[in-house]
Enzyme design. Sequence first.
Site, PDB file in Angstrom:
ATOM      1  CE  LYS A  53     -76.954   5.417  48.023  1.00  0.00           C
ATOM      2  NZ  LYS A  53     -77.039   5.234  46.580  1.00  0.00           N
ATOM      3  CD  GLN A  97     -74.897   5.508  43.611  1.00  0.00           C
ATOM      4  OE1 GLN A  97     -75.037   5.068  44.741  1.00  0.00           O
ATOM      5  NE2 GLN A  97     -75.734   6.393  43.096  1.00  0.00           N
ATOM      6  CG  ASP A 120     -81.384   1.177  44.811  1.00  0.00           C
ATOM      7  OD1 ASP A 120     -81.659   2.010  45.691  1.00  0.00           O
ATOM      8  OD2 ASP A 120     -80.333   1.200  44.138  1.00  0.00           O
TER       9      ASP A 120
END
Length: 285
Positions: A53, A97, A120
């Site tokens: 990322k 994460q 997300d």
Amino acid sequence: MAQIIDGKAVSVAVKAEVAEEAAKLKEEKGLKVGLAVVIVGNNPASRVYVNNKKKACEAVGFQSFEYALEESTTQEQLLDLVNVLNRDDRVNGILVQLPLPKHIDEKAIINAISPDKDVDAFHPVNVGRIMIGDYAFLPCTPAGVMRLIESTGTDITGKQCVVIGRSNIVGKPQAMLLLQKNGTVTICHSKTKNLREVCLGADILVVAIGKANFVTGDMIKEGAVVIDVGMNRLDNGKLCGDVEFESAEKKASFITPVPGGVGPMTIAMLMKNTLTAAKQQAGIE
Ligand code: NAP
């Protein structure tokens, strides 16, 4: 024999679009897009994802802020960091994460992220927006799948779409996105009866189970578009999908490989969401 959908190539195209827009934002508005990535603990797979990322941010011209926290970080400490990032104007998107260590309640953390920075699209507000079709961010993996289907030139309208898997991050939102494109959608899961028959009716089959080579060619309708979301690590270390590629490619018209299919799209769509977040926060979109 199926045509192989090149997820890497499509993801490169998406990232190029994002990079171009990010450069324009910087030039015309003086805005530098920023993504904060938070990782807790030493999960090796998570480390790889976080590094990828970070690299993607650099490639598209975003600023990335990485917070690597000790495994022993408490829920309160993580919530404090999320709140700081919520208020930080340099940060347009926040990604924590997953999975988090067991002593931290993932739901509490997701709920604490500002929905405007939830790139997300896991926050209940964003999930609800997807449900009613009025959304800013699409969850990255299902959005990537939609882009791959689009790349084949397939019109989803009226097609029988079967999604295997009903997780909150893949299966359920995937079904909603296919529905919004006028597909006739069936969601399957571990309790589904006659799975083979249901799959054989699918013009578009999206598989997100997490079981290596589970879907075989005899479950696939001739000419179907097959998208394999699965990522399974075999004993020999190789990555493998949920679809048995060799038998499936004989039946499908289009199929994604693993690796090189859905995987690269997830990060590309994360970049796209972060750009969208930056534009919205600047009142541009
Ligand atoms: P998950 O939360 O474990 O969900 C798996 C789903 O598959 C569940 O809904 C489960 O049904 C269903 N299932 C399990 N066994 C089944 C069976 N025998 N028949 C039919 N359905 C069955 O997994 P996930 O997070 O959605 O991930 C799925 C796969 O996609 C994993 O391999 C994951 O690594 C991969 N993934 C890839 C990406 C990417 O970027 N490429 C992103 C996310 C996930 P129940 O609900 O009944 O238990």
